[in-house]
Design an enzyme around this catalytic site. Sequence first.
Site, PDB file in Angstrom:
ATOM      1  N   ARG A   1       0.842  -1.198   0.000  1.00 52.39           N
ATOM      2  CA  ARG A   1       0.000   0.000   0.000  1.00 52.39           C
ATOM      3  C   ARG A   1       0.876   1.247   0.000  1.00 52.39           C
ATOM      4  NH1 ARG A   1      -0.585   4.621   2.683  1.00 52.39           N
ATOM      5  NH2 ARG A   1      -0.264   3.509   4.650  1.00 52.39           N
ATOM      6  N   ASP A   2       1.672   1.448   1.039  1.00 54.32           N
ATOM      7  CA  ASP A   2       2.501   2.649   1.105  1.00 54.32           C
ATOM      8  C   ASP A   2       3.576   2.636   0.024  1.00 54.32           C
ATOM      9  OD1 ASP A   2       3.349   5.097   2.075  1.00 54.32           O
ATOM     10  OD2 ASP A   2       3.311   4.461   4.147  1.00 54.32           O
TER      11      ASP A   2
ATOM     12  N   HIS B   1       3.244   4.537  -3.499  1.00 48.55           N
ATOM     13  CA  HIS B   1       3.634   5.929  -3.754  1.00 48.55           C
ATOM     14  C   HIS B   1       4.922   6.008  -4.569  1.00 48.55           C
ATOM     15  CE1 HIS B   1       0.608   7.889  -1.294  1.00 48.55           C
ATOM     16  NE2 HIS B   1       0.912   7.136  -0.252  1.00 48.55           N
TER      17      HIS B   1
ATOM     18  N   SER C   1       4.241  10.960   8.986  1.00 48.26           N
ATOM     19  CA  SER C   1       4.025  10.985   7.535  1.00 48.26           C
ATOM     20  C   SER C   1       5.135  11.679   6.773  1.00 48.26           C
ATOM     21  CB  SER C   1       2.695  11.681   7.222  1.00 48.26           C
ATOM     22  OG  SER C   1       1.654  11.168   8.007  1.00 48.26           O
TER      23      SER C   1
ATOM     24  N   HIS D   1       3.917   4.324  12.836  1.00 49.81           N
ATOM     25  CA  HIS D   1       4.235   4.171  11.414  1.00 49.81           C
ATOM     26  C   HIS D   1       5.277   5.223  11.067  1.00 49.81           C
ATOM     27  CE1 HIS D   1       2.992   3.614   7.053  1.00 49.81           C
ATOM     28  NE2 HIS D   1       3.529   4.826   6.999  1.00 49.81           N
TER      29      HIS D   1
ATOM     30  N   HIS E   1       8.578   6.986   8.684  1.00 52.70           N
ATOM     31  CA  HIS E   1       9.194   7.226   7.375  1.00 52.70           C
ATOM     32  C   HIS E   1      10.649   7.625   7.597  1.00 52.70           C
ATOM     33  CE1 HIS E   1       5.819   7.036   4.417  1.00 52.70           C
ATOM     34  NE2 HIS E   1       5.126   7.058   5.542  1.00 52.70           N
TER      35      HIS E   1
END
Length: 344
Positions: A12-13, A16, A166, A193, A195
Amino acid sequence: MSAVQIYDATLRDGQHAVRHQLGLAALRGYAVAADAAGIPVVEVGHGNGLGASTLQAGQAAVSDDLMLSTVREALRSSRMGVFMLPGWGTSGDLRRAIAHGADVIRIGVHCTESSLAERHLGFLRQEGAEAHCVLMMSHMATSAELAEHAARLVAYGAHAVGIMDSAGHFLPADVTERIGAIHDAVDVPVIFHGHNNLGMAVANSVAAAQAGSTIIDGCGRGFGAGAGNTQLEVLVPVLERTGFPTGIGLYALLDAAEFAERELMPAVPYTGSLSIVSGLAGVFSGFKHQVLDRSAQAGVDPRDVFFELGRRQAIAGQEDLIVDVVAELSVRAGVGVGVEAGSA
């Protein structure tokens, strides 16, 4: 120490990073590999979640229905997760995801807008689905605000709550403070989550576990926008060494990461200059492709665009701001807004 449940957002991620163009063979192959490793939850979908395949956010190569049915069929023991942002997806999308066998459904909202999840969490509660909710762009809120909004989400019916870094803006101390505040405020599992814009995703994830998070996200080879997500095959053994068991088989996990590098991504994510700027500016990494494209067309510096988007506190779903910022910077070409101004 408590066991940590790994939530794999690769399918899913990671979308991008490839403009949402993963095909069925890639989706199926990685799902099989992740399942073999014993990863508890494998998430799938458009990068922005259910219903987000649009001209504005990017059209996916495969429909939501096909993505979900393909991955559901490939998973034998792992559960399937999906993600939805209110405004992109609807209750109809959630209903179809449940029909396709989604086991865990996540709702994402901006960190100070928990009320936007109330309707959808209520719907999921009525459907008897396992509902999670994450507060996105969480660097834009204080620890107390995040804890308050997380508590509201639990009251709305969320079975787990947490934060997404994010923009990859946090350092470990930031994570410790925020996860600790949320952990003290709720009686459900806490999610983190990360990054990797500043190269801190694994360290931040360990800090989250130490502060009480028991659901931690990652992606094979860090597959994701910009510098990517928390690198899953590094995260798991580091958590194990730190005293947080995951139940995931190391060799099979490494095999899944090899598949991801070979079949999913044109290049392994790395912490490049634009990713660093994005992290410093606190801007969603998923803007990278559009910022690069529009900056090149207008002849402006994409780093200036990211810092200006950061000043305006742009969030996911506000891609139209990229057009405005590039146009304004183009008009005043030669009057830079570089690192010094961006850091003010």
